[in-house]
Design an enzyme around this catalytic site. Structure first.
Site, PDB file in Angstrom:
ATOM      1  N   ASP A 175       0.741  -1.173   0.006  1.00  7.99           N
ATOM      2  CA  ASP A 175       0.171   0.235   0.078  1.00  7.99           C
ATOM      3  C   ASP A 175       0.951   1.233  -0.255  1.00  7.99           C
ATOM      4  O   ASP A 175       1.922   1.057   0.350  1.00  7.99           O
ATOM      5  CB  ASP A 175      -1.042  -0.037   1.363  1.00  7.99           C
ATOM      6  N   ASP A 205      -7.751  -1.986  14.175  1.00  4.54           N
ATOM      7  CA  ASP A 205      -9.166  -2.228  13.675  1.00  4.54           C
ATOM      8  C   ASP A 205      -9.295  -3.448  12.644  1.00  4.54           C
ATOM      9  O   ASP A 205     -10.231  -3.916  12.212  1.00  4.54           O
ATOM     10  CB  ASP A 205      -9.592  -0.985  12.894  1.00  4.54           C
ATOM     11  N   HIS A 219      -7.464  -3.991   9.885  1.00  2.00           N
ATOM     12  CA  HIS A 219      -6.903  -4.023   8.491  1.00  2.00           C
ATOM     13  C   HIS A 219      -5.629  -4.717   8.468  1.00  2.00           C
ATOM     14  O   HIS A 219      -4.879  -4.830   9.100  1.00  2.00           O
ATOM     15  CB  HIS A 219      -7.002  -2.394   8.166  1.00  2.00           C
ATOM     16  N   GLU A 222      -9.751  -1.402   5.112  1.00  2.00           N
ATOM     17  CA  GLU A 222     -10.414  -1.123   6.418  1.00  2.00           C
ATOM     18  C   GLU A 222     -11.588  -1.951   6.596  1.00  2.00           C
ATOM     19  O   GLU A 222     -12.247  -2.579   5.692  1.00  2.00           O
ATOM     20  CB  GLU A 222     -10.445   0.536   6.563  1.00  2.00           C
TER      21      GLU A 222
HETATM   22  C1  GLP Z   1      -0.454   0.504   8.340  1.00  2.00           C
HETATM   23  C2  GLP Z   1      -0.076  -0.294   7.251  1.00  2.00           C
HETATM   24  C3  GLP Z   1      -0.296  -1.654   7.561  1.00  2.00           C
HETATM   25  C4  GLP Z   1       0.034  -2.357   8.785  1.00  2.00           C
HETATM   26  C5  GLP Z   1      -0.611  -1.459  10.121  1.00  2.00           C
HETATM   27  C6  GLP Z   1       0.085  -1.693  11.404  1.00  2.00           C
HETATM   28  O1  GLP Z   1      -1.695   1.044   8.644  1.00  2.00           O
HETATM   29  N1  GLP Z   1      -0.850   0.132   6.110  1.00  2.00           N
HETATM   30  O2  GLP Z   1       0.194  -2.463   6.552  1.00  2.00           O
HETATM   31  O3  GLP Z   1       0.107  -3.628   8.980  1.00  2.00           O
HETATM   32  O4  GLP Z   1      -0.068  -0.169   9.857  1.00  2.00           O
HETATM   33  O5  GLP Z   1       1.137  -1.129  11.641  1.00  2.00           O
HETATM   34  P1  GLP Z   1       2.140  -1.387  12.926  1.00  2.00           P
HETATM   35  O6  GLP Z   1       2.714  -2.535  12.451  1.00  2.00           O
HETATM   36  O7  GLP Z   1       3.130  -0.301  13.011  1.00  2.00           O
HETATM   37  O8  GLP Z   1       1.203  -1.555  14.055  1.00  2.00           O
END
Ligand code: GLP
Length: 242
Positions: free
Chosen positions: A67, A136, A138, A143
């Site tokens: 992404d 959440d 995702h 989302e």
């Molecule tokens: C972002 C990314 C996700 C990731 C999520 C969790 O929103 N788009 O791909 O999994 O954050 O991030 P973290 O690993 O910092 O908790």
């Protein structure tokens, strides 16, 4: 589904890095679907370390990231392109023309998404998809409520995602409100999926995603249906698992 429990963030990172390393050794020209966020940083550190010791070679690997924020160009410090270069690609021998991240600087969503799906197809799909998980539920930026049958598309970020990600920006106002993300259909088509989670903030969502009902309200729950899912959790993230 295989759940691997790790003692700490470092242990989680090392175990997951081992699985990615095995993929690259078994298929040197594999396609990795890589992820950003704090969770995979330790994995990238570990892989760089093994690369420096000549234990792993990325010269034939292709990486197709999950992404990107809409509106951020490659040189923006918070773009996922920049994150991947800084935390991983600059330190290994992957070819720059084998690195793909959706083009956040292009406002033409239809073009960006169509191109990205074509790239994924041209490389024959993803061999190993690495995923973090949002609080959440995702995955990528899919989302809650995201349709399971989508390819790459543009999304509006949930308020909780903006809150969780604002720590990387100078102020909340600077956090982009939209992103391009690989869709759940594409993620589910990956041959293997490796989901990682660390810390107590992820304990509830990891339990709901892996043992709750499969529902678009918890996007990661669809992974229960994936034929080759491996989950690596540290002690805190796995605390509520049976
Ligand atoms: C972002 C990314 C996700 C990731 C999520 C969790 O929103 N788009 O791909 O999994 O954050 O991030 P973290 O690993 O910092 O908790």
């Amino acid at each position: 589904m295989k759940i691997i429990r790790a003692n700490s963030y470092q242990d989680m990172s090392r175990k997951a890095a081992n699985l990615i390393s095995a993929q690259v050794i078994m298929k040197p020209n594999c396609v990795l679907g890589l992820a950003t966020g704090s969770s995979p940083e330790g994995i990238y550190k570990q892989l760089i370390d093994w690369y420096n010791k000549d234990d792993i070679d990325f010269s034939q690997v292709t990486s197709i990231n999950l992404d990107e924020y809409v509106g951020l160009s490659h040189d923006h410090e918070q773009s996922y392109w920049h994150f991947m270069q800084k935390h991983f690609f600059e330190h290994i021998n992957i070819r720059q023309d084998h690195i793909f991240v959706p083009d956040g600087s292009n406002p033409d969503a239809e073009e960006v998404c169509r191109n990205y799906d074509q790239i994924i197809q041209r490389f024959g799909g993803i061999d190993l998809q690495l995923l973090g998980i949002g609080v959440d539920g995702h995955i990528g930026f899919n989302e809650p409520g995201a349709a399971f049958e989508l390819g790459t598309h543009k999304v509006r970020l949930q308020e909780s995602t903006i809150q969780a990600n604002k720590r990387f920006f100078e102020s909340e106002d600077e956090v982009p409100k939209e992103a391009y993300t690989m869709g759940i259909k594409t993620i589910m088509q990956a041959h293997k999926v490796l989901l990682i989670a660390s810390g107590s903030a992820k304990a509830t969502i990891i339990r709901d995603a892996l043992y709750g009902p499969v529902t678009p309200q918890v996007p990661a729950s669809i992974l229960q249906m994936h034929p080759d899912l491996t989950v690596v959790v540290d002690r805190e993230a796995g605390a509520l698992l049976p």
